[in-house]
Design an enzyme around this catalytic site. Structure first.
Site, mmCIF file in Angstrom:
data_model
loop_
_atom_site.group_PDB
_atom_site.id
_atom_site.type_symbol
_atom_site.label_atom_id
_atom_site.label_comp_id
_atom_site.label_asym_id
_atom_site.label_seq_id
_atom_site.Cartn_x
_atom_site.Cartn_y
_atom_site.Cartn_z
ATOM 1 N N SER A 287 0.814 -1.222 0.000
ATOM 2 C CA SER A 287 0.000 0.000 0.000
ATOM 3 C C SER A 287 0.843 1.266 0.000
ATOM 4 O O SER A 287 0.511 2.246 -0.685
ATOM 5 C CB SER A 287 -0.945 0.004 1.208
ATOM 6 O OG SER A 287 -1.806 -1.107 1.174
ATOM 7 N N HIS A 338 0.360 4.668 4.406
ATOM 8 C CA HIS A 338 -0.180 5.315 3.217
ATOM 9 C C HIS A 338 0.371 6.733 3.068
ATOM 10 O O HIS A 338 0.791 7.141 1.978
ATOM 11 C CB HIS A 338 -1.711 5.367 3.287
ATOM 12 C CG HIS A 338 -2.351 4.018 3.225
ATOM 13 N ND1 HIS A 338 -3.714 3.829 3.277
ATOM 14 C CD2 HIS A 338 -1.804 2.769 3.106
ATOM 15 C CE1 HIS A 338 -3.983 2.542 3.197
ATOM 16 N NE2 HIS A 338 -2.844 1.878 3.110
#
Length: 386
Positions: A287, A338
């Site tokens: 991610s 993230h």
């Protein structure tokens, strides 16, 4: 409408594109209306050039209103707070009746109207110069040659075609290769984990390189990189593989293969580093690297805002916002990774910039910022948090 007005129409179109760096955005089938854009000119970012034979002012009023409505839709598409449009009519005689010269839509889109006729050509070109900063050297010639009009029109359309090809080349600097290799590695590693204890088994994840802060502190620094290739469960793998397929191919096409692999790996590292510093839970997944692809696309918007917002900008910003919100509200998602990946991708892209387009001073600045940020996060993680 005489041929002289046609000649003037194409003279102005040629002037906007070749001397004022405007870009042809759209043109109607009859070649009597063109929209131009130059994001660097805030007083006249958009010019609407119309070859008109409307004789009555009420028809102009309706046309101006429609132009303002189209301009407001264009403002939203370009993702800009305010938009100034110059609405320029080329007409043989001024229309009969009272004319409107300015119109606003919600105070955000302003349309300024100019009429250019044979009677006041010098005055109207001077007014146009107030908006674009340069007075066009154009003339209404009685003994013009039809061939001259055709040559001007062809030159304008050729320029527009060259600009479109340049855009296409920008988004296809390289064909994707490493994206597919990374997808294959992700899938193979997932199968390997499933065969050696299960991808959702914490002990298996730790054994094969997931982010586990106590072991990183003990010297297993490679755990800042290896989690990029591991996934926890089939849904996690599926989501990240799809995201990598769409985002990775786009970034690899724009930046080229070598730049892409640098952006991807460094973004993954930064995502894991942010997670290491700000989140003590066990973590794995691509991610952070995928958000790094978002960061690289944001850098395209930073370096080439006109191209970015004309093409992919709005969709990219929407997807980034949606994914960040999703990461904040859904339990169990490592949103620190993230954010780290997004930041890492932006600065990693700035460090290498784009193929055949060096900006050495900017690249040095990004290198310094990236070095300071990485050093600070490493020091903070190793010496303050743990």
């Amino acid at each position: 409408m005489t041929g002289r007005e046609h000649f003037l129409f194409w003279q102005l179109a040629y002037f906007f594109m070749n001397e004022c760096d405007y870009r042809l955005m759209r043109i109607n089938k009859n070649h009597t209306e063109m929209w131009f854009e130059n994001s660097q000119n805030h007083s006249a970012r958009i010019i609407r050039l119309v070859l008109s034979n409307m004789a009555w002012s009420n028809r102009f009023h309706r046309d101006q209103q429609q132009a303002a409505e189209q301009g407001e839709r264009l403002r939203k598409h370009l993702f800009t707070r305010k938009l100034n449009i110059v609405n320029l009519y080329i007409t043989e005689y001024p229309p009969v009746g009272e004319l409107l010269h300015d119109q606003e839509t919600n105070g955000k889109t302003k349309v300024s109207t100019l009429f250019m006729t044979r009677e006041d050509l010098d005055v109207s070109t001077s007014k146009l110069a107030d908006f674009i900063g340069k007075k066009p050297d154009v003339r209404l010639i009685d003994n013009y040659q039809e061939a001259n009009v055709l040559l001007l029109a062809q030159a304008v359309l050729n320029k527009a075609s060259q600009q479109e090809k340049a855009d296409q080349q920008f988004f296809s600097a390289s064909s994707p290769l490493f994206t597919y290799i990374l997808i294959m590695i992700q899938v193979l590693m997932f199968i390997f984990l499933e065969l050696h204890g299960g991808s959702t088994n914490p002990e298996t994840l730790i054994h094969y390189g997931a982010k586990f802060s106590p072991l990183i502190i003990q010297g297993e620094w490679w755990r800042l990189i290896t989690p990029i290739f591991l996934h926890i469960g089939v849904l996690h793998l599926l989501m990240n593989t799809l995201a990598l397929y769409y985002l990775g191919t786009a970034v690899e096409r724009i930046f080229g293969r070598v730049r892409f692999i640098w952006i991807y790996l460094f973004s993954g590292f930064m995502g894991t580093l942010f997670s290491f510093v700000l989140n003590q839970n066990l973590a794995a997944g691509a991610s952070g690297a995928i958000f790094g692809c978002f960061g690289a696309l944001l850098y395209v918007g930073f370096a080439f805002p006109q191209l970015f917002f004309r093409t992919i900008g709005k969709n990219v910003l929407f997807l980034i916002g949606l994914n960040l919100i999703f990461g904040f509200i859904v339990p169990g998602i490592d949103y620190h990774g993230h954010i780290g990946g997004l930041v890492g991708g932006f600065f990693a892209a700035g460090l290498v910039h784009l193929p055949n387009n060096k900006k050495v001073k900017n690249q040095i600045t990004f290198m310094i910022i990236l070095g300071l940020l990485t050093s600070f996060m490493l020091y903070y993680g190793y010496h303050v948090i743990y």
